[in-house]
Write a protein that holds these residues in place. Sequence first.
Motif, PDB file in Angstrom:
ATOM      1  N   GLY A 121       0.738  -1.069   0.024  1.00  0.00           N
ATOM      2  CA  GLY A 121      -0.023   0.090   0.003  1.00  0.00           C
ATOM      3  C   GLY A 121       0.599   1.352   0.029  1.00  0.00           C
ATOM      4  O   GLY A 121       1.860   1.503   0.613  1.00  0.00           O
TER       5      GLY A 121
ATOM      6  N   TRP B  50       1.563   3.141   3.789  1.00  0.00           N
ATOM      7  CA  TRP B  50       2.297   2.595   4.676  1.00  0.00           C
ATOM      8  C   TRP B  50       3.813   3.094   4.803  1.00  0.00           C
ATOM      9  O   TRP B  50       4.317   3.028   3.719  1.00  0.00           O
TER      10      TRP B  50
ATOM     11  N   GLU C 113      -6.279   1.378   1.327  1.00  0.00           N
ATOM     12  CA  GLU C 113      -5.930   2.549   2.227  1.00  0.00           C
ATOM     13  C   GLU C 113      -6.272   3.859   2.073  1.00  0.00           C
ATOM     14  O   GLU C 113      -6.703   4.483   2.936  1.00  0.00           O
TER      15      GLU C 113
END
Length: 226
Positions: A133, A136, A169
Amino acid sequence: MITVSARPYAFSLDPAHVALVVIDMQRDFIEPGGFGAVLGNDVSRLTAIIPSVAALLSLFRGQKLPVLHTREAHRPDLSDCPPAKRLRGTPGLRIGDEGAMGRILIAGEPGNQIVPELAPLPGEMVIDKPGKGMFWATDLHETLSAKGITQLVFAGVTTEVCVQTSMREANDRGYECLLIEEATESYFPEFKASAIEMIVAQGGIVGWAARLQDLETAFARELVHG
Ligand code: C5J
């Protein structure tokens, strides 16, 4: 607002608050002889979307709308690669090992670069991300918030891994997300199809999906030509 025909229903695109996100169009995933190919994948499926991603880039660049590129990339000392990620897979074909285009998924290596056809232009955002993602362990949310961006149009590879993870996300952080179907691909066609269905199911639980042609039509209809 620009109305884009999409699933599960029309997407209202706001040119003042949108950015294009191109996920991980890197040589090691896309080009013959790279890491993806060495793993036994048919990279021609991914190579085939380069013209669609290029068309999408032209659309955004033509309107001077923001563009963001991501790369899945780790530091050379692997300090940002947890053992649970690094030690998976076959020894010799792991992150940090020497591959056909340099060290696998290491920042700065030839295979880690975006394919030349889609190379970022000066001024475009480029985010190196150590995860699947894009939020992150990056400062991307702060960067996008500072620019007032609330909508993201997605392209890139692979649909069910880094694209879908990044969309999820983004969705959790409050962004409205639109995936362009011809501009994303997987080594596994059934995974691409399923990922798109998962995204648009349940009233767009992760976001929207649209055909490139429908986005192009909406831009041509409602935006001035630069
Ligand atoms: C991406 C991967 N970019 N499949 N990475 O999807 O490992």
